[in-house]
Each structure stands twice: as C-alpha cells, then as structure tokens.
Design an enzyme around this catalytic site. Structure first.
Site, PDB file in Angstrom:
ATOM      1  N   LYS A  78       0.828  -1.208   0.000  1.00 47.94           N
ATOM      2  CA  LYS A  78       0.000   0.000   0.000  1.00 47.94           C
ATOM      3  C   LYS A  78       0.859   1.254   0.000  1.00 47.94           C
ATOM      4  CE  LYS A  78      -1.660   1.649   3.804  1.00 47.94           C
ATOM      5  NZ  LYS A  78      -2.436   1.867   5.065  1.00 47.94           N
ATOM      6  N   CYS A 153     -19.006   8.202   1.832  1.00 44.42           N
ATOM      7  CA  CYS A 153     -19.150   6.744   1.953  1.00 44.42           C
ATOM      8  C   CYS A 153     -18.344   6.254   3.153  1.00 44.42           C
ATOM      9  CB  CYS A 153     -18.695   6.072   0.663  1.00 44.42           C
ATOM     10  SG  CYS A 153     -19.263   4.364   0.489  1.00 44.42           S
ATOM     11  N   CYS A 160     -25.669   8.026   2.281  1.00 49.89           N
ATOM     12  CA  CYS A 160     -26.251   7.698   0.973  1.00 49.89           C
ATOM     13  C   CYS A 160     -27.166   8.807   0.452  1.00 49.89           C
ATOM     14  CB  CYS A 160     -27.025   6.382   1.056  1.00 49.89           C
ATOM     15  SG  CYS A 160     -25.996   4.952   1.491  1.00 49.89           S
ATOM     16  N   CYS A 163     -25.282  11.234  -1.761  1.00 48.25           N
ATOM     17  CA  CYS A 163     -24.439  10.663  -2.805  1.00 48.25           C
ATOM     18  C   CYS A 163     -25.201  10.492  -4.120  1.00 48.25           C
ATOM     19  CB  CYS A 163     -23.895   9.316  -2.336  1.00 48.25           C
ATOM     20  SG  CYS A 163     -22.833   8.509  -3.544  1.00 48.25           S
ATOM     21  N   CYS A 170     -24.966   2.580  -7.351  1.00 50.83           N
ATOM     22  CA  CYS A 170     -24.416   1.868  -6.194  1.00 50.83           C
ATOM     23  C   CYS A 170     -25.354   0.759  -5.731  1.00 50.83           C
ATOM     24  CB  CYS A 170     -24.157   2.827  -5.039  1.00 50.83           C
ATOM     25  SG  CYS A 170     -23.432   2.001  -3.589  1.00 50.83           S
TER      26      CYS A 170
END
Length: 209
Positions: A78, A153, A160, A163, A170
């Site tokens: 990462k 998110c 939600c 969004c 989604c």
C-alpha cells in the site's frame, strides 16, 4: 484514523522530517511524537531503521522501485505504491487503503469474496481493480476514493442521501444504517454538489485498459 495520522505528520514536520534529523532523535521521543497513532512504538523503531537505510543506501533519498520500497522496515505494498504514485509519479500499481477497499466492494467493482480464498485482502482488491481500470486512472483513484470515503461513503452510517451514486450506480445504497441528513442537507433527488463523476464505471460496465 486519518485525522490522528494527519496530526502526527504535523508534529513530525515541525520536529524536522528528514532522515538525518530523525536519526538524531531518540526512539522514545519519536514514539511520543507519533502518539496516539496505533503501534507508535513499533513505528518509531521502523522509521529509525528506514532512515538509516535511506542514508546508507540512497544518499538520504527514497528508492524508486517497488522491490526496494517494500524492503524498508514496515513498508508494505500500500505505502510502496503510494510513494511511487506521489513521489515518483509512477503508475505501477493502485494504492489500496481501507477507503479504496471498502468503496470498491460497495460499488460492486470488487467481489466481497475471492474464489479459493477464505479472506479477501487489499492486494486482492488491487489486482481486481487493475484488471479493468485504465492505467491512466491508477494514480487518481486513491485520493478520489479516500476523500469520498472520509466525507460521504463512511465506514459506518454512510451518507447515501448525499451521494449521486446512490440512485442508480451503487448496489449497496441504503443497505446499511445511514447517517441522518442535517437540516440543511439536500434530499437524495436534489444533491447540492457532484460527489463523484457520472463517468465512474458501473458494476456492469467496467472500463477497459
């Protein structure tokens, strides 16, 4: 948490964030600067070992290959891909942190389970994303989804209602406990700003390299 890490970085920069200066810092003092970051004592030890390697092997700079980066103490894929993306502007892989991992699954870009494996790992997520996401987007996806994951998110009670993806794109929208909108929060059908581009690939029509 992101805000804890950010605060620690501010303290480190104020202290003097160079390999040479950190090597003049006692491990206990460095650990105190990192507190309350998780595993701060281990990270202080890793940082000092890494600084010594950077001075001895790279003239105080950082290496520019994946193999060399993951050889540094405490550095995994990462962080290695993030360094390649940000420091060297090399799109050799996607940096998958908790936000990228979580949102990729919620959007249906990555399956929750990987055939033949008991637990899906961030490396599994990276490989799936890289299999269809254009290389030109590999460097952009991390900062895009990190910001989106911090503000909209979120891990618990995702927003939600705020969004634009929740309407049609989604598959996970409104399936988890969601945050209650504030008095000034626009309704789902009248968002005040664009959270993600409408060109974001959907579950059924991923982009091709």
């Amino acid at each position: 948490r992101d805000e804890v890490t950010h605060a620690a970085m501010i303290r480190l920069r104020a202290h003097g964030l160079t390999p040479q200066n950190l090597l003049r810092t006692e491990e206990s003092d460095l650990a105190q600067l990192l507190t309350p970051v998780g595993f701060h004592q281990n990270k202080a030890r890793f940082i000092l070992k890494t600084c010594q390697m950077l001075v001895d092997q790279y003239a105080g700079d950082i290496p520019e290959t994946l193999e060399a980066l993951v050889s540094l103490p405490g550095v995994g894929p990462k962080m290695a891909y993030l360094v390649l993306n940000v420091a060297w502007e090399k799109a050799e892989g996607i940096c998958v942190d908790v936000h990228v991992d979580r949102i990729s699954v919620r959007l249906g870009w990555v399956p929750e389970t990987i055939p033949g494996k008991k637990n899906r790992t961030p490396e599994d997520t990276r490989k799936v994303l890289e299999s269809w996401l254009p290389t030109s987007e590999w460097m952009a996806i991390n900062p895009l989804l990190v910001g989106f994951g911090q503000k909209v998110c979120t891990p618990l009670r995702p927003h939600c209602v705020d969004c634009l993806l929740s309407d049609k794109l989604c598959p996970s929208a409104f399936k988890e406990a969601i945050a209650s909108p504030s008095k000034n929060t626009p309704s789902k059908n009248t968002p005040s700003k664009k959270i993600l581009s409408k060109t974001t690939p959907s579950k059924t029509t991923p982009s091709k390299k």
